[in-house]
Design a protein around this motif. Structure first.
Motif, PDB file in Angstrom:
ATOM      1  N   SER A  40       0.826  -1.056  -0.243  1.00 18.10           N
ATOM      2  CA  SER A  40       0.036   0.103  -0.298  1.00 18.10           C
ATOM      3  C   SER A  40       0.565   1.197  -0.032  1.00 18.10           C
ATOM      4  CB  SER A  40      -1.318   0.197   1.376  1.00 18.10           C
ATOM      5  OG  SER A  40       0.218   0.580   2.804  1.00 18.10           O
ATOM      6  N   ASN A  42       1.090   3.258   2.169  1.00 17.13           N
ATOM      7  CA  ASN A  42       1.614   3.672   3.377  1.00 17.13           C
ATOM      8  C   ASN A  42       3.002   2.506   3.494  1.00 17.13           C
ATOM      9  OD1 ASN A  42      -0.658   5.381   4.227  1.00 17.13           O
ATOM     10  ND2 ASN A  42      -1.603   3.954   4.568  1.00 17.13           N
ATOM     11  N   SER A  43       3.197   2.021   2.812  1.00 16.26           N
ATOM     12  CA  SER A  43       4.978   1.149   2.635  1.00 16.26           C
ATOM     13  C   SER A  43       5.649   2.193   2.621  1.00 16.26           C
ATOM     14  CB  SER A  43       4.666  -0.383   1.769  1.00 16.26           C
ATOM     15  OG  SER A  43       5.284  -0.711   2.012  1.00 16.26           O
TER      16      SER A  43
END
Length: 268
Positions: A40, A42-43
């Motif tokens: 994602s 957010n990774s």
């Protein structure tokens, strides 16, 4: 030149292009495919950072480049165009907010040196005039009015040379009486030469004399007309550069004398 941030982005994207051209059975290609499909936004994955970078430069669906990679030459040309286009627009738009750049007329072309800082000669006298000339053109030359505006202590903005008007750019270039002897001859040449060159370029608008001295290329109607640019570079610009340097040197000389006299009076 493009900003160092853009240079780093090009190197990062170049590395990604190398990965897309790897064998599909190689570990690095398989990791890239997995990370781009599963991770994602957010990774902290490097490949997600690549995806964010591509969004910045309007490069869509980067996963497709894994299945259909561009050749090394085409990829290099592709990312250079994207990065340069983004930064050219950003710098030109950001420059509108800087009043000190109004005389430059927001001329920014990647890979091309601004004519104000070029020279046709190896004469050292002409070359050493460029730094002062650049400070005047970019609004970073410090006048007494600048000291008054930004100094925490109360500073008088009046010109220390003539003590008649606030020391601003137009006063320094055109009206300070203490600099008149160093200004008169060259100013007449600039007016005559500028009038002739602008007439040849069919320029019909009102001319600002300060603008003409600070950046005569501002009045180049057709930037593609190399003859006009070459005439300004070879004739008018050198005189404007000489005028600014002469005024700067005379100002420095007079201010230095004043400081020595003040120091002597304080000691006595």
């Amino acid at each position: 030149m493009i900003p160092i941030e853009a240079e780093l982005h090009i190197k990062i994207l170049t590395l990604f292009g190398t990965i897309t051209r790897s064998e599909k059975t190689s570990n690095v290609w398989r990791i890239a495919e997995r990370q781009l499909k599963l991770k994602s936004f957010n990774s902290n994955s490097w490949f997600i950072d690549i995806k964010k970078l591509c969004l910045l430069y309007n490069i869509e669906n980067i996963e497709n480049f894994l299945d259909n990679p561009l050749t090394k030459t085409k990829w290099k040309s592709f990312i250079n165009n994207k990065v340069q286009s983004y930064w050219t627009n950003k710098i030109l738009n950001d420059s509108k907010m800087y009043s000190t750049l109004r005389y430059i007329n927001r001329q920014y072309t990647i890979g091309k040196i601004h004519p104000l800082v070029t020279t046709k000669t190896a004469n050292n006298r002409d070359i050493v005039r460029i730094p002062t000339r650049t400070k005047i053109a970019t609004g970073t030359y410090i006048f007494q009015s600048n000291r008054a505006s930004f100094n925490k202590n109360k500073v008088n903005p009046t010109c220390k040379l003539c003590n008649k008007s606030p020391e601003i750019l137009s006063h320094f270039l055109l009206t300070c009486e203490s600099l008149e002897n160093d200004r008169k001859r060259l100013m007449a040449i600039i007016i005559d030469m500028g009038s002739e060159l602008l007439a040849k370029s069919c320029f019909v608008e009102e001319v600002d004399l300060v603008q003409l001295i600070v950046n005569p290329f501002y009045y180049t109607v057709d930037k593609r007309n190399n003859e006009i640019v070459q005439n300004i570079t070879g004739q008018l610009e050198s005189v404007c550069r000489q005028l600014i340097n002469n005024l700067h040197m005379k100002r420095y000389e007079l201010l230095t004398k004043q400081q020595k006299c003040e120091k002597k009076n304080n000691l006595s």
